[in-house]
Design a protein around this motif. Structure first.
Motif, short mmCIF file in Angstrom:
data_model
loop_
_atom_site.label_atom_id
_atom_site.label_comp_id
_atom_site.label_asym_id
_atom_site.label_seq_id
_atom_site.Cartn_x
_atom_site.Cartn_y
_atom_site.Cartn_z
N SER A 1 8.40 38.65 14.85
CA SER A 1 7.75 38.76 16.06
C SER A 1 7.48 40.06 16.61
O SER A 1 7.53 40.38 17.71
CB SER A 1 8.77 37.85 17.00
N LEU A 2 6.91 41.00 15.62
CA LEU A 2 6.87 42.45 16.13
C LEU A 2 5.52 42.38 17.10
O LEU A 2 5.44 43.13 18.00
CB LEU A 2 6.66 43.34 14.95
N TYR A 3 4.30 41.72 16.51
CA TYR A 3 3.18 41.57 17.29
C TYR A 3 3.40 41.15 18.56
O TYR A 3 2.81 41.32 19.48
CB TYR A 3 2.14 40.92 16.31
N LYS A 4 3.95 39.98 18.55
CA LYS A 4 4.33 39.22 19.83
C LYS A 4 4.92 40.05 20.84
O LYS A 4 4.55 40.16 22.02
CB LYS A 4 5.00 37.84 19.64
N ASP A 5 6.27 40.70 20.36
CA ASP A 5 7.07 41.78 21.24
C ASP A 5 6.35 42.76 21.89
O ASP A 5 6.15 43.13 22.87
CB ASP A 5 8.03 42.06 20.57
N SER A 6 5.32 43.13 20.71
CA SER A 6 4.46 44.32 21.31
C SER A 6 3.55 44.09 22.45
O SER A 6 3.14 44.86 23.34
CB SER A 6 3.51 44.72 20.13
N LEU A 7 2.85 42.61 22.21
CA LEU A 7 1.84 42.23 23.41
C LEU A 7 2.61 42.10 24.81
O LEU A 7 2.23 42.32 25.60
CB LEU A 7 1.16 40.96 22.90
#
Length: 113
Positions: free
Chosen positions: A71-77
């Motif tokens: 979930s790195l992208y989701k967390d970044s968003l």
């Protein structure tokens, strides 16, 4: 190609691209970042169009799997959204506080670098 899918795959490549097989990474970068067609990639790499197509699909599947697990992208968003809320709040309520604005600018710029 759907622009939302392209943007998502490009973002996932930024987070997880180095974890892919080199061929998958190369084909995905050609296709999603450089806008090569499947035919152009096949000619460039001297492989069949089917091989390119298979590697593109498998590569995207692997990127999505990494995102599902990490979930790195989701967390970044989510972090970007919270940062924007903070910036909007400071602008609305502390527009005259230069010191606070400078602190937030440094924080945001450190995260980018």
């Amino acid at each position: 190609m759907d622009i939302e899918k392209k943007n998502r795959v490009c973002a996932l490549l930024a987070f997880y691209g180095e974890l892919l097989a080199k061929k998958q990474q190369t084909y995905l970068r050609y296709y999603y970042e450089d806008d090569f067609s499947i035919i152009e990639i096949a000619e460039e790499e001297t492989v069949s169009r089917q091989a390119v197509s298979d590697n593109l699909k498998k590569g995207v599947d692997v990127l999505e799997h990494y995102e599902d697990v990490l979930s790195l992208y989701k967390d970044s968003l989510a972090r970007q959204e919270e940062e924007q809320k903070l910036l909007d709040y400071v602008e609305a309520n502390y527009a005259q506080d230069q010191h606070l604005k400078e602190m937030i600018d440094r924080m945001v710029n450190e995260e980018i670098n």
